[in-house]
Design a protein around this motif. Structure first.
Motif, PDB file in Angstrom:
ATOM      1  N   GLY A 216      -7.590  27.770 -10.303  1.00 51.19           N
ATOM      2  CA  GLY A 216      -7.746  28.906  -9.049  1.00 51.19           C
ATOM      3  C   GLY A 216      -8.156  27.746  -7.395  1.00 51.19           C
ATOM      4  O   GLY A 216      -8.138  28.083  -6.298  1.00 51.19           O
ATOM      5  N   SER A 217      -9.260  26.864  -8.058  1.00 55.95           N
ATOM      6  CA  SER A 217      -9.845  25.763  -7.054  1.00 55.95           C
ATOM      7  C   SER A 217      -8.834  25.121  -6.427  1.00 55.95           C
ATOM      8  O   SER A 217      -7.549  24.609  -7.168  1.00 55.95           O
ATOM      9  CB  SER A 217     -11.053  25.245  -7.605  1.00 55.95           C
ATOM     10  N   PRO A 218      -8.852  23.955  -5.027  1.00 54.42           N
ATOM     11  CA  PRO A 218      -8.331  24.039  -5.087  1.00 54.42           C
ATOM     12  C   PRO A 218      -8.031  22.185  -5.217  1.00 54.42           C
ATOM     13  O   PRO A 218      -9.330  21.370  -6.096  1.00 54.42           O
ATOM     14  CB  PRO A 218      -8.694  23.195  -2.815  1.00 54.42           C
ATOM     15  N   VAL A 219      -7.284  21.449  -4.883  1.00 53.80           N
ATOM     16  CA  VAL A 219      -6.720  20.086  -4.795  1.00 53.80           C
ATOM     17  C   VAL A 219      -7.252  19.204  -3.798  1.00 53.80           C
ATOM     18  O   VAL A 219      -6.839  18.941  -3.309  1.00 53.80           O
ATOM     19  CB  VAL A 219      -5.771  19.823  -6.027  1.00 53.80           C
TER      20      VAL A 219
ATOM     21  N   ARG B 227      -6.215  15.201   3.882  1.00 58.56           N
ATOM     22  CA  ARG B 227      -5.428  15.906   2.805  1.00 58.56           C
ATOM     23  C   ARG B 227      -5.085  13.911   2.141  1.00 58.56           C
ATOM     24  O   ARG B 227      -3.975  14.484   1.527  1.00 58.56           O
ATOM     25  CB  ARG B 227      -4.816  16.550   3.175  1.00 58.56           C
ATOM     26  N   THR B 228      -5.507  13.052   2.910  1.00 50.98           N
ATOM     27  CA  THR B 228      -5.015  12.446   2.452  1.00 50.98           C
ATOM     28  C   THR B 228      -5.445  11.460   1.332  1.00 50.98           C
ATOM     29  O   THR B 228      -6.600  10.533   2.338  1.00 50.98           O
ATOM     30  CB  THR B 228      -4.691  11.400   3.893  1.00 50.98           C
ATOM     31  N   VAL B 229      -4.899  10.499   0.598  1.00 53.88           N
ATOM     32  CA  VAL B 229      -5.376   9.220  -0.146  1.00 53.88           C
ATOM     33  C   VAL B 229      -4.343   7.587  -0.058  1.00 53.88           C
ATOM     34  O   VAL B 229      -3.530   8.124  -0.061  1.00 53.88           O
ATOM     35  CB  VAL B 229      -5.512   9.756  -1.355  1.00 53.88           C
ATOM     36  N   ARG B 230      -5.244   6.809   0.367  1.00 50.90           N
ATOM     37  CA  ARG B 230      -4.541   5.747   0.998  1.00 50.90           C
ATOM     38  C   ARG B 230      -5.421   4.348  -0.654  1.00 50.90           C
ATOM     39  O   ARG B 230      -6.358   4.870  -1.551  1.00 50.90           O
ATOM     40  CB  ARG B 230      -4.759   4.947   1.603  1.00 50.90           C
ATOM     41  N   LEU B 231      -3.584   3.950  -1.765  1.00 53.67           N
ATOM     42  CA  LEU B 231      -4.321   2.834  -1.878  1.00 53.67           C
ATOM     43  C   LEU B 231      -3.113   1.610  -1.976  1.00 53.67           C
ATOM     44  O   LEU B 231      -2.665   1.686  -1.754  1.00 53.67           O
ATOM     45  CB  LEU B 231      -3.375   3.606  -3.508  1.00 53.67           C
ATOM     46  N   GLU B 232      -4.181   0.459  -1.982  1.00 54.17           N
ATOM     47  CA  GLU B 232      -3.884  -1.087  -2.013  1.00 54.17           C
ATOM     48  C   GLU B 232      -4.069  -1.774  -2.616  1.00 54.17           C
ATOM     49  O   GLU B 232      -5.032  -1.752  -3.644  1.00 54.17           O
ATOM     50  CB  GLU B 232      -4.942  -1.189  -0.598  1.00 54.17           C
ATOM     51  N   PHE B 233      -2.435  -2.206  -3.028  1.00 53.98           N
ATOM     52  CA  PHE B 233      -2.810  -3.576  -4.305  1.00 53.98           C
ATOM     53  C   PHE B 233      -2.852  -4.788  -3.583  1.00 53.98           C
ATOM     54  O   PHE B 233      -2.922  -5.437  -2.664  1.00 53.98           O
ATOM     55  CB  PHE B 233      -1.278  -2.956  -4.371  1.00 53.98           C
ATOM     56  N   ASN B 234      -2.966  -5.377  -4.813  1.00 53.89           N
ATOM     57  CA  ASN B 234      -3.597  -6.779  -4.878  1.00 53.89           C
ATOM     58  C   ASN B 234      -2.531  -7.887  -5.463  1.00 53.89           C
ATOM     59  O   ASN B 234      -2.692  -9.028  -5.989  1.00 53.89           O
ATOM     60  CB  ASN B 234      -5.136  -6.753  -5.497  1.00 53.89           C
ATOM     61  N   THR B 235      -1.125  -6.891  -6.080  1.00 54.52           N
ATOM     62  CA  THR B 235      -0.780  -8.005  -6.881  1.00 54.52           C
ATOM     63  C   THR B 235       1.435  -7.187  -5.817  1.00 54.52           C
ATOM     64  O   THR B 235       0.722  -6.574  -5.755  1.00 54.52           O
ATOM     65  CB  THR B 235      -0.143  -7.037  -7.990  1.00 54.52           C
ATOM     66  N   ASP B 236       1.676  -8.570  -6.248  1.00 54.06           N
ATOM     67  CA  ASP B 236       3.096  -8.561  -5.539  1.00 54.06           C
ATOM     68  C   ASP B 236       3.940  -7.763  -7.245  1.00 54.06           C
ATOM     69  O   ASP B 236       4.657  -8.080  -7.540  1.00 54.06           O
ATOM     70  CB  ASP B 236       3.926 -10.016  -5.648  1.00 54.06           C
ATOM     71  N   ASN B 237       3.725  -6.153  -6.714  1.00 54.60           N
ATOM     72  CA  ASN B 237       4.762  -5.618  -7.456  1.00 54.60           C
ATOM     73  C   ASN B 237       5.232  -4.471  -6.810  1.00 54.60           C
ATOM     74  O   ASN B 237       4.555  -3.157  -6.559  1.00 54.60           O
ATOM     75  CB  ASN B 237       3.246  -4.734  -8.782  1.00 54.60           C
TER      76      ASN B 237
ATOM     77  N   TRP C  12       1.112  -0.841   0.303  1.00 56.12           N
ATOM     78  CA  TRP C  12       0.107   0.049   0.010  1.00 56.12           C
ATOM     79  C   TRP C  12       0.742   1.280   0.178  1.00 56.12           C
ATOM     80  O   TRP C  12       2.059   1.302   0.510  1.00 56.12           O
ATOM     81  CB  TRP C  12      -1.022  -0.224   1.365  1.00 56.12           C
ATOM     82  N   VAL C  13       0.394   2.231  -0.275  1.00 55.45           N
ATOM     83  CA  VAL C  13       0.935   3.904  -0.313  1.00 55.45           C
ATOM     84  C   VAL C  13       0.218   4.565  -0.146  1.00 55.45           C
ATOM     85  O   VAL C  13      -1.126   4.657  -0.519  1.00 55.45           O
ATOM     86  CB  VAL C  13       1.470   3.975  -1.767  1.00 55.45           C
ATOM     87  N   GLU C  14       0.349   5.962   0.409  1.00 51.76           N
ATOM     88  CA  GLU C  14      -0.713   6.926   1.206  1.00 51.76           C
ATOM     89  C   GLU C  14      -0.096   8.299   0.587  1.00 51.76           C
ATOM     90  O   GLU C  14       1.270   8.018   1.366  1.00 51.76           O
ATOM     91  CB  GLU C  14      -0.816   6.711   2.922  1.00 51.76           C
ATOM     92  N   PHE C  15      -0.339   8.628   0.385  1.00 50.40           N
ATOM     93  CA  PHE C  15       0.116  10.271  -0.115  1.00 50.40           C
ATOM     94  C   PHE C  15      -0.732  11.519   0.990  1.00 50.40           C
ATOM     95  O   PHE C  15      -1.656  11.399   0.947  1.00 50.40           O
ATOM     96  CB  PHE C  15      -0.037  10.910  -1.756  1.00 50.40           C
ATOM     97  N   ASP C  16      -0.394  12.433   1.245  1.00 54.03           N
ATOM     98  CA  ASP C  16      -0.422  13.274   2.206  1.00 54.03           C
ATOM     99  C   ASP C  16      -1.008  14.807   0.524  1.00 54.03           C
ATOM    100  O   ASP C  16       0.562  14.949   0.269  1.00 54.03           O
ATOM    101  CB  ASP C  16       0.021  13.740   2.834  1.00 54.03           C
ATOM    102  N   LEU C  17      -1.893  15.690   0.246  1.00 52.42           N
ATOM    103  CA  LEU C  17      -1.542  16.591  -1.094  1.00 52.42           C
ATOM    104  C   LEU C  17      -1.378  17.697   0.176  1.00 52.42           C
ATOM    105  O   LEU C  17      -1.143  18.364   1.119  1.00 52.42           O
ATOM    106  CB  LEU C  17      -2.976  16.358  -1.578  1.00 52.42           C
ATOM    107  N   ARG C  18      -0.908  18.545  -1.395  1.00 52.45           N
ATOM    108  CA  ARG C  18      -0.503  19.576  -0.163  1.00 52.45           C
ATOM    109  C   ARG C  18      -1.421  20.525  -0.011  1.00 52.45           C
ATOM    110  O   ARG C  18      -2.368  20.954  -1.015  1.00 52.45           O
ATOM    111  CB  ARG C  18       1.150  19.994  -1.422  1.00 52.45           C
ATOM    112  N   ALA C  19      -1.407  21.647   0.961  1.00 50.91           N
ATOM    113  CA  ALA C  19      -2.330  22.352   1.489  1.00 50.91           C
ATOM    114  C   ALA C  19      -2.936  23.359   0.371  1.00 50.91           C
ATOM    115  O   ALA C  19      -3.903  24.322  -0.410  1.00 50.91           O
ATOM    116  CB  ALA C  19      -2.493  22.911   3.093  1.00 50.91           C
TER     117      ALA C  19
END
Length: 571
Positions: free
Chosen positions: A100-103, A139-149, A86-93
């Protein structure tokens, strides 16, 4: 991917960027062909290839001075499991779209899901390997994987992030010139005329201009792309001053045709940029889905009949060396001679499907350099006879009486490759093979390639020092027959699939390199492409006001160099 990043957490700028480069100026590039879309993220239509690089950011960005390392762009921090499950990213504020709209995390999740299901095929491979994507913090998104990669944690950071609200009630896949995706990058489209020109201007409110990753980059106020029917017209436009910069891929032309007045006056500068990246593969690809190219003996005969030494001398003056394998010019390239013990261990389970030379050693045919190429043509005829093709009344036929004839599909204006095919066709005529050439416009070419409607066509795959999941896209069997696939040759090889998996699961750099060398060997001995010359140095002619840093990245003149770290400096 392996080890630690080269740059410290407090780095000032990328090592090949000039943090003090001035902002301003205008630069005009030239493309051949045309465009009917300004959405570079969908399968439909043809968009200027530069758009995806100039107007859009991703969570992470690549340093072109070190393979397999990413640094934060939209993301300010990243966490991943030791096994990369898995990997987790924190977005910059401060991250913003160009309006001009926030991501938001919602934008990230929508982008990944939409591109993975409706976007261009290059985005869809990872979608099936994501078991879950969700918001785990403000501001955090997490992705989990089902493959050994192990590479997935990095690939996850490289997807463009688009604005969800823009596409509510609209068909993302149908957008062309009527709807330009809102981006997060430094440049926005300010003006265009279909198939004629497109202009991008630097957004003065670009949110990321002070990021260390972006310092000294994206320096031009305006970048314009003019479109021309063919390379000859484009070159004349450059000589006339309509363009500011041009890349030259022919060494002989570089030496002989760049003595026009602007060069002699010093208004145009000839710059050569060395690099240390793999050669990649450039040449003519055979469609193995069709007879006669479904037989490896026929493909080997085509390689023998291609008189590279004579053609190279005629076209480039013999200056540019030949591509010898997909990763030649790098440490990842297959070794000459028989395989070593490590590569043999990887390939042995697939020995029944390997073609001659995969284990014992293989090299491309070499001619005697004369126009007749008699020795290689005799060998070619022997292989064709073994494959059931024999000459009757000066024409090569099989046992069913079918004539050996094939068509080469080329883009309109591709005069360089037309000349190569003309030379090649003369040799094939001596074998009783009839060659025709179909020259079509960009739209027809794209449609026919997508439908795999060709016998032979031009081929180019740039390969990096950090090959990964894109290898499944290029030659994985799962998408060999999918419309729009990048697996143009139609490779469907268990050994290729197995070597890509071994590469992606490697726990050390040494194991990774071994798997890539094995993959290189299987692809090269597959005889899918007739390789031509490599571009061992970047050749750029430009107005003298365009400057670049003295410190060059190991990738040289690749993506991320021109225009990214160049600037305009008036005399």
């Amino acid at each position: 991917m392996y080890g630690t990043p080269a740059l410290p957490p407090d780095f000032v700028s990328l090592p090949y960027a000039n943090p003090d480069a001035p902002k301003g100026g205008r630069v005009v590039f030239g493309n051949t062909g045309g465009f009917d879309s300004l959405n570079p993220f969908v399968q439909k239509g043809t968009a200027p290839w530069q758009l995806g690089f100039w107007g859009y950011e991703s969570l992470m960005g690549r340093s072109w001075d070190e393979p397999f390392t990413l640094y934060g762009v939209l993301a300010e921090s990243v966490r991943t499991a030791p096994d990369r499950s898995w990997v987790e990213f924190d977005l910059r504020a401060e991250a913003r779209f160009s309006d001009g709209s926030p991501v938001t995390v919602e934008d990230v999740i929508w982008s990944y899901q939409t591109l993975g299901s409706q976007g261009h095929l290059r985005y869809r491979g990872m979608a099936s390997q994501i078991s879950d994507i969700r918001q785990t913090g403000p501001r955090t998104v997490r992705l989990e994987f089902n493959t050994d990669n192990r590479e997935l944690a990095l690939i996850a950071g490289m997807r463009p992030v688009l604005k969800k609200a823009q596409w509510q009630g609209k068909d993302f896949t149908a957008s062309g010139l009527d709807e330009i995706p809102i981006g997060t990058g430094a440049y926005v489209v300010s003006d265009f005329e279909a198939s004629r020109h497109v202009t991008l201007r630097r957004n003065p409110d670009y949110w990321g201009k002070d990021l260390p990753f972006r310092r000294g980059t994206q320096n031009f106020d305006e970048m314009r792309i003019e479109f021309y029917g063919d390379q000859t017209v484009l070159f004349e436009a450059f000589k006339a001053g309509e363009l500011n910069v041009i890349r030259e891929f022919n060494a002989e032309k570089w030496d002989r045709q760049y003595g026009f007045p602007a060069v002699l006056r010093g208004d145009i500068v000839k710059t050569e940029i060395p690099h240390r990246r793999p050669s990649g593969m450039t040449g003519f690809v055979m469609n193995t889905r069709r007879t006669p190219f479904d037989d490896w003996r026929v493909r080997e005969a085509m390689l023998l009949a291609f008189n590279f030494e004579f053609i190279n001398d005629t076209i480039t003056g013999g200056v540019q060396p030949r591509i010898t394998s997909y990763f030649s010019n790098s440490d990842l390239a297959m070794r000459s001679g028989p395989v070593d013990d490590k590569v043999r261990k990887l390939l042995t389970p697939y020995s029944d499907s390997l073609l001659p030379g995969a284990l014992d050693g293989y090299s491309l045919p070499v001619s005697d350099g004369t126009a007749r190429n008699r020795g290689n043509l005799r060998q070619a005829m022997g292989l064709l006879n073994q494959a059931g093709w024999r000459v009757s009344d000066g024409v090569l036929r099989n046992e069913q009486g079918r004539i050996f004839a094939f068509d080469v599909l080329l883009r309109q204006g591709d005069t360089g490759n037309q000349t190569v095919i003309e030379l090649y066709a003369r040799a094939l005529e001596r074998l009783g093979i009839a060659v025709s050439v179909s020259t079509v416009d960009d739209a027809q070419y794209t449609a026919r390639i997508s439908a795999q409607d060709f016998d032979m066509t031009t081929f180019r795959r740039d390969l990096s020092l950090s090959p990964g999941n894109e290898q499944h896209l290029y030659w994985g069997s799962s998408r060999a027959d999918t419309p729009g696939t990048r697996n143009l040759m139609g490779v469907a090889s268990p050994a290729v699939d197995g070597m890509i998996d071994a590469m992606l699961q490697a726990g050390t750099r040494e194991d990774f390199a071994t798997a890539v060398r094995a993959l290189d060997r299987v692809l090269t001995t597959g005889r899918y492409v007739i390789p031509i010359w490599q571009f061992d140095v970047g050749r750029i002619a430009h107005i003298r006001e365009l400057r670049y840093p003295a410190r060059l990245p190991i990738y040289g003149d690749g993506i991320g160099f021109l225009p990214d770290v160049w600037w305009y400096q008036a005399e």
